[in-house]
Scaffold this motif. Structure first.
Motif, PDB file in Angstrom:
ATOM      1  N   SER A 138       1.088  -1.170   0.096  1.00 15.48           N
ATOM      2  CA  SER A 138      -0.034  -0.344  -0.067  1.00 15.48           C
ATOM      3  C   SER A 138       0.946   1.223  -0.557  1.00 15.48           C
ATOM      4  O   SER A 138       0.472   2.343  -0.676  1.00 15.48           O
ATOM      5  N   ASP A 242     -17.383  -4.220  -5.333  1.00 15.02           N
ATOM      6  CA  ASP A 242     -16.038  -3.080  -5.053  1.00 15.02           C
ATOM      7  C   ASP A 242     -15.724  -2.115  -6.137  1.00 15.02           C
ATOM      8  O   ASP A 242     -15.712  -1.237  -6.417  1.00 15.02           O
ATOM      9  N   ILE A 300      -2.369   3.464   6.525  1.00  6.87           N
ATOM     10  CA  ILE A 300      -3.375   1.982   6.172  1.00  6.87           C
ATOM     11  C   ILE A 300      -2.837   1.018   6.817  1.00  6.87           C
ATOM     12  O   ILE A 300      -3.448   0.368   7.478  1.00  6.87           O
ATOM     13  N   SER A 305      -7.653   0.814   5.234  1.00  3.65           N
ATOM     14  CA  SER A 305      -7.806   1.744   4.311  1.00  3.65           C
ATOM     15  C   SER A 305      -9.948   1.741   4.536  1.00  3.65           C
ATOM     16  O   SER A 305     -10.153   2.675   4.269  1.00  3.65           O
ATOM     17  N   ARG A 306     -10.536   1.127   5.676  1.00  3.14           N
ATOM     18  CA  ARG A 306     -11.917   1.136   5.728  1.00  3.14           C
ATOM     19  C   ARG A 306     -11.741   1.921   6.100  1.00  3.14           C
ATOM     20  O   ARG A 306     -12.700   2.842   6.661  1.00  3.14           O
ATOM     21  N   MET A 355      -6.155   5.201  -2.932  1.00  2.00           N
ATOM     22  CA  MET A 355      -6.820   4.738  -3.918  1.00  2.00           C
ATOM     23  C   MET A 355      -7.150   3.811  -4.196  1.00  2.00           C
ATOM     24  O   MET A 355      -7.206   2.598  -4.607  1.00  2.00           O
ATOM     25  N   LEU A 358      -5.707   1.241  -2.601  1.00  2.00           N
ATOM     26  CA  LEU A 358      -7.071  -0.138  -2.688  1.00  2.00           C
ATOM     27  C   LEU A 358      -7.185  -0.772  -3.707  1.00  2.00           C
ATOM     28  O   LEU A 358      -7.982  -2.132  -3.251  1.00  2.00           O
ATOM     29  N   ALA A 362      -8.057  -4.605  -3.582  1.00  2.00           N
ATOM     30  CA  ALA A 362      -9.216  -5.226  -4.026  1.00  2.00           C
ATOM     31  C   ALA A 362      -9.080  -6.565  -5.946  1.00  2.00           C
ATOM     32  O   ALA A 362     -10.711  -7.522  -5.707  1.00  2.00           O
ATOM     33  N   PHE A 415     -16.137   5.009  -0.380  1.00  2.00           N
ATOM     34  CA  PHE A 415     -15.288   4.518   0.513  1.00  2.00           C
ATOM     35  C   PHE A 415     -16.087   3.692   1.371  1.00  2.00           C
ATOM     36  O   PHE A 415     -15.702   2.315   1.666  1.00  2.00           O
ATOM     37  N   VAL A 418     -17.805  -0.296  -0.315  1.00  2.00           N
ATOM     38  CA  VAL A 418     -16.109  -1.101  -0.572  1.00  2.00           C
ATOM     39  C   VAL A 418     -16.013  -2.662   0.415  1.00  2.00           C
ATOM     40  O   VAL A 418     -16.043  -1.939   1.876  1.00  2.00           O
ATOM     41  N   ARG A 419     -16.395  -3.564  -0.006  1.00  2.00           N
ATOM     42  CA  ARG A 419     -16.181  -4.555   0.690  1.00  2.00           C
ATOM     43  C   ARG A 419     -14.405  -4.777   0.548  1.00  2.00           C
ATOM     44  O   ARG A 419     -14.219  -5.081   2.039  1.00  2.00           O
ATOM     45  N   HIS A 421     -11.482  -3.841   1.131  1.00  2.00           N
ATOM     46  CA  HIS A 421     -10.329  -2.769   1.821  1.00  2.00           C
ATOM     47  C   HIS A 421      -9.204  -3.642   2.725  1.00  2.00           C
ATOM     48  O   HIS A 421      -9.283  -4.416   2.496  1.00  2.00           O
TER      49      HIS A 421
END
Length: 433
Positions: A138, A242, A300, A305-306, A355, A358, A362, A415, A418-419, A421
């Protein structure tokens, strides 16, 4: 051990990440040239803001096409090919823009530059993800994407020096020439992504050599036989939510980013700022964006990130609301609004850069370049709308930042939807296949 998720991080791996990051710096540099030159162009050519907005819009049409094309090229022919082709296209178009003598030439070259610019950040994020370990992924991806802001800092700083002394054409000549020189050098040294090579048996020797340089064992041969899944997998089944959430977040986020890149200098000029200070306002914003994105990537790693991304977008809502009514004094260089622009970069712009990390997490490897391309295309549509809306939003500071406040609210909500994360400590999924 999965390809792109090795246990060692060596100098070669870091060197490749830096090479890819250079292409994103160039993307940010060339991307902001027309916005920086806009006040001078409006004055020299006597253009209406709506005409300039149409030119920006054509650029974003090119970027949307380029983003989708780069995703296809990246998954079919290689991340390296997609990146180098994109940089070569926008570098050549930027250089040629310095010779433009009419509005239609300017518009055509902006559209062509957009084709090249569109796919570089997303493809670069995918490539960096495949060269870094899960723990640092990340941070590395965010660093790569934040290089757009670094390019913007270089561009706006150069504009503050070049515009008053040499005029707007020299901005394009210098930026385009630097880009072409660097992309020619990268052709010799930039390797292909291991995540792409593992899926192409005919390039086995290249993969084995690369894995040796990275300090990893070659992956099992069974991985080489996996087929490329259809793109429809991104909009059906488990990935659909997502894809929608990331695409909506990218739409609203790129609206903010490109409204700032293309119209903030013109908005500041309308508030009474000098040509030099309109460029420096964008510099403050980009410095905040660069700093904030790297800080966000570190957060993060600890919180995931969630929590981090919705929080940044929520803070940006408040910052934009304050900027809409903050007192300014152009004669005194408007220090309060300059600081506000830096804080907007620190929050809103930073969330958009993070992002990409992410998205790289994802979307699974076989769909990664196309998934990043799809969310990137949604972002280009947001940028396109910003180009058209910007021509009337710049008429008043309240409307300009009021719109951005609404967009950051949409960004925060997306944001939260989104699942997939990035979890705490950035461990991510342990398998890429």
């Amino acid at each position: 051990m999965a390809v792109g998720d090795p246990g060692k991080t060596g100098l070669y791996r870091v060197g490749v990440v830096l090479l890819v990051a250079i292409t994103v710096v160039l993307d940010g540099l060339d991307n902001q040239m027309l916005g920086l030159a806009a006040p001078a162009l409006l004055r020299e050519w006597g253009l209406e803001r709506s005409v300039l907005g149409g030119i920006f819009a054509l650029g974003f049409v090119g970027m949307a096409f380029g983003t989708l094309a780069a995703g296809h090229i990246g998954d079919s022919f290689g991340r390296r090919a997609a990146i180098l082709l994109g940089v070569a296209v926008f570098g050549s178009a930027t250089l040629a823009t310095g010779f433009a003598g009419s509005v239609w030439q300017l518009a055509l070259l902006k559209a062509l530059a957009g084709v090249g610019l569109g796919g570089v950040p997303g493809t670069a994020a995918a490539m960096i993800a495949e060269f870094t370990t899960a723990r640092w992924r990340s941070l590395a991806v965010t660093f790569g994407v934040v290089c757009v802001s670094i390019g913007g800092i270089l561009g706006s700083t150069a504009a503050a020096l070049i515009l008053p002394a040499l005029g707007w054409r020299w901005l394009f000549w210098v930026s385009g020439l630097v880009t072409i020189v660097i992309v020619v050098s990268l052709i010799r040294v930039l390797p292909e992504s291991p995540g792409f090579l593992v899926r192409h048996p005919l390039r086995r020797s290249e993969l084995d050599c690369l894995m040796q340089r990275l300090g990893d064992d070659p992956p099992p041969k069974v991985l080489r036989a996996l087929s490329k899944p259809p793109m429809t997998d991104l909009i059906t089944g488990d990935l659909a939510r997502d894809t929608l959430g990331l695409s909506t977040a990218m739409f609203s986020g790129m609206f903010l980013v490109y409204l700032m890149f293309n119209w903030a200098p013109t908005m500041l000029a309308g508030q009474g700022f000098t040509l030099r200070d309109t460029s420096l306002g964008l510099t403050w914003y980009n410095i905040g964006g660069t700093t904030g994105a790297l800080m966000a990537a570190l957060v993060i790693m600890g919180l995931g990130s969630r929590v981090t991304l919705p929080a940044l977008a929520g803070l940006a809502v408040l910052v934009c609301a304050i900027l809409a009514f903050a007192p300014i004094d152009p004669a005194g260089h408007g220090l309060p609004i300059m600081i506000g622009l830096a804080v907007l970069g620190l929050t809103g712009s930073a969330a958009q850069s993070a992002m990409f990390a992410l998205g790289a997490h994802a979307f699974p490897l076989p769909l990664r370049a196309r998934g990043m391309g799809l969310m990137g295309a949604a972002g280009r549509i947001g940028a396109l709308v910003s180009a058209l809306a910007g021509s009337w939003l710049v008429a008043g500071r309240g409307g300009f930042f009021g719109m951005l406040s609404l967009l950051m609210l949409i960004n925060m909500t997306s944001f939260l939807a989104v699942r997939g994360h990035i979890p705490r400590l950035a461990r991510g999924r342990t398998e890429d296949f």
